[in-house]
Design a protein around this motif. Structure first.
Motif, mmCIF file in Angstrom:
data_model
loop_
_atom_site.group_PDB
_atom_site.id
_atom_site.type_symbol
_atom_site.label_atom_id
_atom_site.label_comp_id
_atom_site.label_asym_id
_atom_site.label_seq_id
_atom_site.Cartn_x
_atom_site.Cartn_y
_atom_site.Cartn_z
ATOM 1 N N UNK A 97 0.738 -0.316 0.260
ATOM 2 C CA UNK A 97 -0.109 0.133 0.044
ATOM 3 C C UNK A 97 0.694 1.018 -0.433
ATOM 4 N N UNK A 98 1.833 1.328 0.842
ATOM 5 C CA UNK A 98 2.942 2.888 0.524
ATOM 6 C C UNK A 98 3.192 2.705 -0.462
ATOM 7 N N UNK A 99 3.935 1.560 -1.014
ATOM 8 C CA UNK A 99 4.122 1.663 -2.889
ATOM 9 C C UNK A 99 3.530 2.547 -4.394
ATOM 10 N N UNK A 100 2.111 1.830 -3.337
ATOM 11 C CA UNK A 100 0.707 2.377 -4.257
ATOM 12 C C UNK A 100 1.086 3.921 -3.911
ATOM 13 N N UNK A 101 0.710 4.414 -2.905
ATOM 14 C CA UNK A 101 0.952 5.248 -2.370
ATOM 15 C C UNK A 101 1.685 5.860 -3.507
ATOM 16 N N UNK A 102 2.316 6.273 -3.530
ATOM 17 C CA UNK A 102 4.190 6.234 -3.963
ATOM 18 C C UNK A 102 3.988 7.431 -5.517
ATOM 19 N N UNK A 103 3.486 5.819 -6.029
ATOM 20 C CA UNK A 103 2.689 5.422 -7.359
ATOM 21 C C UNK A 103 1.660 6.876 -7.783
ATOM 22 N N UNK A 104 0.831 7.100 -6.850
ATOM 23 C CA UNK A 104 0.202 8.298 -7.001
ATOM 24 C C UNK A 104 0.182 9.024 -6.715
ATOM 25 N N UNK A 105 1.310 9.291 -5.934
ATOM 26 C CA UNK A 105 2.117 10.235 -6.440
ATOM 27 C C UNK A 105 2.608 11.677 -6.555
ATOM 28 N N UNK A 106 3.223 9.986 -7.784
ATOM 29 C CA UNK A 106 4.346 10.627 -9.070
ATOM 30 C C UNK A 106 3.396 10.620 -10.321
ATOM 31 N N UNK A 107 1.438 10.409 -10.282
ATOM 32 C CA UNK A 107 0.655 10.581 -11.365
ATOM 33 C C UNK A 107 0.678 11.009 -11.628
ATOM 34 N N UNK A 147 1.074 2.525 -24.061
ATOM 35 C CA UNK A 147 0.708 3.870 -22.194
ATOM 36 C C UNK A 147 2.419 2.699 -22.074
ATOM 37 N N UNK A 148 2.981 3.603 -20.937
ATOM 38 C CA UNK A 148 4.585 2.916 -20.399
ATOM 39 C C UNK A 148 3.515 1.771 -19.284
ATOM 40 N N UNK A 149 4.555 0.846 -19.091
ATOM 41 C CA UNK A 149 3.569 -0.164 -17.969
ATOM 42 C C UNK A 149 3.831 0.237 -16.697
ATOM 43 N N UNK A 150 3.948 1.783 -16.556
ATOM 44 C CA UNK A 150 4.470 1.808 -15.139
ATOM 45 C C UNK A 150 3.430 2.992 -14.992
ATOM 46 N N UNK A 151 2.839 4.079 -16.534
ATOM 47 C CA UNK A 151 1.046 4.249 -15.450
ATOM 48 C C UNK A 151 0.432 4.011 -15.991
ATOM 49 N N UNK A 153 0.217 0.854 -14.208
ATOM 50 C CA UNK A 153 0.245 0.795 -12.557
ATOM 51 C C UNK A 153 -0.286 1.952 -11.597
ATOM 52 N N UNK A 154 0.181 3.326 -12.236
ATOM 53 C CA UNK A 154 -0.427 4.370 -11.757
ATOM 54 C C UNK A 154 -1.966 3.875 -11.804
ATOM 55 N N UNK A 155 -2.595 4.445 -13.375
ATOM 56 C CA UNK A 155 -4.219 3.869 -13.056
ATOM 57 C C UNK A 155 -4.727 3.170 -12.925
ATOM 58 N N UNK A 156 -4.066 1.350 -12.972
ATOM 59 C CA UNK A 156 -4.795 0.510 -11.435
ATOM 60 C C UNK A 156 -4.705 1.054 -10.183
ATOM 61 N N UNK A 157 -3.502 1.615 -10.222
ATOM 62 C CA UNK A 157 -3.763 2.041 -8.079
ATOM 63 C C UNK A 157 -4.755 2.972 -8.335
ATOM 64 N N UNK A 213 7.576 -2.868 -13.756
ATOM 65 C CA UNK A 213 7.974 -3.341 -14.601
ATOM 66 C C UNK A 213 8.016 -2.102 -15.601
ATOM 67 N N UNK A 214 9.194 -2.250 -17.016
ATOM 68 C CA UNK A 214 10.036 -0.998 -18.130
ATOM 69 C C UNK A 214 8.791 -0.872 -18.642
ATOM 70 N N UNK A 215 7.973 -1.839 -19.911
ATOM 71 C CA UNK A 215 7.736 -2.002 -21.060
ATOM 72 C C UNK A 215 6.794 -0.636 -21.568
ATOM 73 N N UNK A 216 5.771 -1.212 -23.068
ATOM 74 C CA UNK A 216 4.840 -0.551 -22.280
ATOM 75 C C UNK A 216 3.915 -1.659 -23.369
#
Length: 518
Positions: A97-107, A147-151, A153-157, A213-216
């Protein structure tokens, strides 16, 4: 940013604020995510009940007052406080959960970076210069979003935190994308399949929180052009099917195995609902929904892909698989981690190609009517076609170019079709008819092969026998199409009640070695 038409089309469906050319979260939301990112010692969120309260507070800070599913709070509490072990809960609240919150901060910054970089993407096959930015891919407008896999991940968060505005989605033929119904259904009508669907999603979050993940991944709306002057895939008329001299492609039958486990690169068919994802985020748990659980990045497409019309399909390239599973429908179970070892292409996408095509729902006798045969054949052709070959297809559908098809077939690539009982099962279609329609569509789309998984369906026990006989006689697409049309005409007039295979086989000599088992 405010002047971008792509962003304008999607901004009302996103939870972030756009002002002065900047995307950002309101300050109260930032503070909430910062607290969550520091763990339960700082946020005091260490249970499903408290997690839902935190979600509600964040939604209020976004001024989102649309109600969530009535039992969502109970579902979050049931899953995180009762259904998973204390050790799993500690890991979730302490690490994931903290990691997801961090991803959302970067969204917001991830979105800005996406729009800045999407302008320079110009390499998707031979279709250079295509727009690839996040936007609403409206019906009847072919296009691609990369979309990047990182983006993703943020959308699914955002989906997990139920942050996407819901008010106008239904009016624009968009599915809900927040996870409130997923959790509400768990509580309202508990069953193990629903619990295990959520376990797949939670496992995905565990994986990306430990290693992003670092792909698209690309999402493409494919559209058949009714107007033949448009420069994209033409829609075949009925006459084009009956006159086609395209050779039928190789057809392999597998009585066991799964589409997603096929080893070579191919278009893997998603037996889709016209609403991309079907019941993935509610109670559904058949072929499409299972694929969305084990490849959760597919869910991101539900954000910006309105429902499909009869002349449309959706192709996704690059979605990573994260979970193993067993079972189907009520017997579905999450079975642990899956390491996806597929190669990647020049765009950084895994070579997993998933094509969503929706069949007629509960067609009954109307599936044998000519207009619906054409509808199903064109739907499958739309999915199986390659937009890079639109000019080749245009030649195929002009009477004066029908004989030039052999030249076009020489340019086939190695990407075939892997499919199964599309439009059957819950959709109620005729398995024998649907198998033939998919073979016709794949061949007309100049695909080199079809691998057909029957899943042990009794009605298709003789599929391999019939396919080998047809292949041995070197039928063209037109030959098989005309036979299917004749059979269907007899079925609709009640002149025959037998299945297509039994109808066809009596026409063949019983001593023909090609219809005997080897």
């Amino acid at each position: 940013m405010e002047q971008r038409e792509d962003l304008k089309s999607i901004i009302s469906y996103l939870p972030v604020v756009l002002r002065s050319s900047t995307l950002f979260w309101p300050s109260a939301v930032v503070e909430a995510f910062k607290a969550l990112s520091k763990g339960p010692q700082h946020s005091n969120v260490d249970s499903g009940q408290l997690l839902f309260l935190a979600i509600s507070d964040i939604r209020n800070s976004l001024s989102d007052h649309t109600p969530l599913a009535s039992s969502a709070a109970d579902g979050f509490s049931l899953f995180f406080d009762d259904l998973i072990s204390r050790a799993e809960a500690n890991k979730w609240f302490g690490e994931i959960l903290p990691a997801l919150a961090d991803v959302l901060l970067r969204f917001p910054s991830l979105l800005e970076a996406h729009y800045n970089s999407s302008d320079s993407v110009n390499c998707l096959g031979s279709r250079d210069g295509l727009k690839t930015s996040l936007r609403l891919l409206k019906s009847q407008e072919p296009g691609i979003v990369l979309l990047s896999q990182e983006l993703i991940g943020a959308l699914l968060a955002c989906s997990f935190f139920c942050l996407f505005p819901n008010s106008s989605r239904g009016a624009n033929d968009l599915q809900v994308i927040n996870f409130d119904h997923l959790f509400s259904s768990l509580y309202d009508n508990y069953n193990e399949k629903q619990e295990n669907k959520i376990k797949c999603i939670i496992h995905y979050f565990e994986r990306i929180s430990s290693s992003m993940p670092a792909g698209n991944v690309s999402f493409e709306r494919k559209v058949l052009a009714v107007d033949q002057t448009l420069d994209y895939i033409p829609s075949p008329e009925a006459e084009a099917w009956s006159k086609s001299v395209v050779s039928l492609c190789q057809f392999e039958v597998c009585s066991s195995g799964l589409i997603e486990d096929h080893s070579t690169e191919a278009l893997e068919v998603d037996f889709a609902n016209k609403y991309f994802g079907g019941g993935a985020l509610s109670r559904g748990c058949v072929q499409e929904e299972i694929r969305f659980m084990i490849n959760p990045e597919l869910i991101a497409g539900m954000l910006f892909l309105p429902c499909m019309a009869d002349n449309e399909a959706i192709e996704v390239v690059g979605a990573e698989r994260f979970s193993k599973y067993t079972g189907y429908a009520s017997s579905f179970r999450f079975c642990g981690d899956f390491l996806d070892k597929k190669d990647t292409d020049i765009m950084g996408r895994r070579k997993t190609r998933i094509i969503a095509i929706d069949a007629l729902v509960n067609p009954g006798k109307r599936q044998f009517l000519h207009e619906f045969l054409v509808r199903e054949a064109n739907k499958a052709f739309c999915g199986f076609s390659d937009p890079c070959k639109s000019q080749s297809y245009q030649k195929l559908f002009k009477d004066d170019h029908l004989l030039e098809v052999q030249l076009d077939q020489g340019s086939q690539d190695e990407v075939g079709i892997v499919t199964g009982n599309w439009g059957c099962g819950a959709f109620g279609g005729d398995p024998e008819l649907k198998a033939m329609i998919q073979w016709l569509a794949a061949s007309q789309a100049l695909r080199p092969f079809v691998v057909y998984y029957t899943f042990g369906l009794e009605a298709l026990q003789t599929l391999d026998q019939v396919a080998r006989w047809i292949t041995s006689h070197r039928w063209s697409v037109g030959d098989l199409w005309n036979m299917v049309v004749e059979y269907s005409s007899q079925r609709s007039k009640r002149e025959t009640r037998v299945g297509f295979f039994n109808w066809l086989l009596p026409l063949l000599p019983s001593d023909d070695p090609m219809i005997l088992d080897p």
